[in-house]
Design a protein around this motif. Structure first.
Motif, PDB file in Angstrom:
ATOM      1  N   UNK A   2       0.442  -1.581  -0.102  1.00  0.00           N
ATOM      2  CA  UNK A   2      -0.115  -0.001  -0.096  1.00  0.00           C
ATOM      3  C   UNK A   2       1.021   1.087   0.173  1.00  0.00           C
ATOM      4  N   UNK A   3      -0.088   2.402  -0.290  1.00  0.00           N
ATOM      5  CA  UNK A   3       1.195   3.628  -1.023  1.00  0.00           C
ATOM      6  C   UNK A   3       0.428   4.457  -1.493  1.00  0.00           C
ATOM      7  N   UNK A  47      -5.820  15.454  -2.277  1.00  0.00           N
ATOM      8  CA  UNK A  47      -6.484  14.303  -2.195  1.00  0.00           C
ATOM      9  C   UNK A  47      -5.305  13.339  -2.848  1.00  0.00           C
ATOM     10  N   UNK A  48      -5.481  12.073  -1.504  1.00  0.00           N
ATOM     11  CA  UNK A  48      -4.818  11.052  -1.459  1.00  0.00           C
ATOM     12  C   UNK A  48      -4.778  10.050  -2.426  1.00  0.00           C
ATOM     13  N   UNK A  49      -4.054   9.964  -2.967  1.00  0.00           N
ATOM     14  CA  UNK A  49      -4.591   8.178  -4.213  1.00  0.00           C
ATOM     15  C   UNK A  49      -4.053   7.437  -3.317  1.00  0.00           C
ATOM     16  N   UNK A  50      -4.639   6.562  -2.848  1.00  0.00           N
ATOM     17  CA  UNK A  50      -4.271   4.587  -2.690  1.00  0.00           C
ATOM     18  C   UNK A  50      -3.914   3.809  -3.629  1.00  0.00           C
ATOM     19  N   UNK A  54       0.402  -0.868  -8.501  1.00  0.00           N
ATOM     20  CA  UNK A  54      -0.027  -0.275  -9.561  1.00  0.00           C
ATOM     21  C   UNK A  54      -1.144   0.259  -9.885  1.00  0.00           C
ATOM     22  N   UNK A  55      -2.690  -1.233  -8.591  1.00  0.00           N
ATOM     23  CA  UNK A  55      -3.606  -1.130  -8.788  1.00  0.00           C
ATOM     24  C   UNK A  55      -3.771  -0.044  -8.176  1.00  0.00           C
ATOM     25  N   UNK A  56      -5.024   1.438  -8.818  1.00  0.00           N
ATOM     26  CA  UNK A  56      -5.718   2.678  -8.008  1.00  0.00           C
ATOM     27  C   UNK A  56      -6.563   2.120  -7.205  1.00  0.00           C
TER      28      UNK A  56
END
Length: 118
Positions: A2-3, A47-50, A54-56
């Motif tokens: 997770x990033x 807006x923080x993308x999780x 590579x999968x959003x």
């Protein structure tokens, strides 16, 4: 793995926020029709993308209420619901403490949104 990363990519932000399975549960009485919605392009909003590799997975929208109190809104895509969404929700909090001036985080969850309540 997770990033989390702050994003200003309003194409992907809008796509996530307009997702058919998310929009109605997250919109309020003053929201436009799903097709007409555009995310606010305000430098104060984070807006923080999780991602999982590579999968959003979705995003977390952070809106400062003052210098240290921020409100969080969660928009995790249906493909991530379950254990991975729970891990993302737990994982973003330490990321917020480390990457923003936020020291108090609040959210609102309507009782009819059973997935969010869980």
């Amino acid at each position: 793995m997770l990033t989390f990363e702050r994003s200003r990519d309003f194409a992907i932000i809008g796509e996530i926020m307009r997702h058919a399975k998310l929009y109605d549960a997250c919109a309020d009485d003053f929201s436009p029709a799903r097709e007409a919605f555009e995310p606010r392009e305000d430098e104060a909003i984070w807006y923080v993308i999780a991602r999982d590799g590579e999968r959003v997975l979705g995003l977390f929208a952070l809106a400062p209420q003052n210098a240290i109190l921020w409100e969080i809104h969660t928009r995790l895509l249906p493909e991530s619901w379950g254990a991975i969404a729970a891990a993302a929700a737990r994982g973003v909090v330490p990321w917020i403490w480390a990457n923003t001036p936020c020291v108090r985080l609040v959210t609102a969850c309507p009782s009819y949104n059973r997935l969010a309540v869980r």
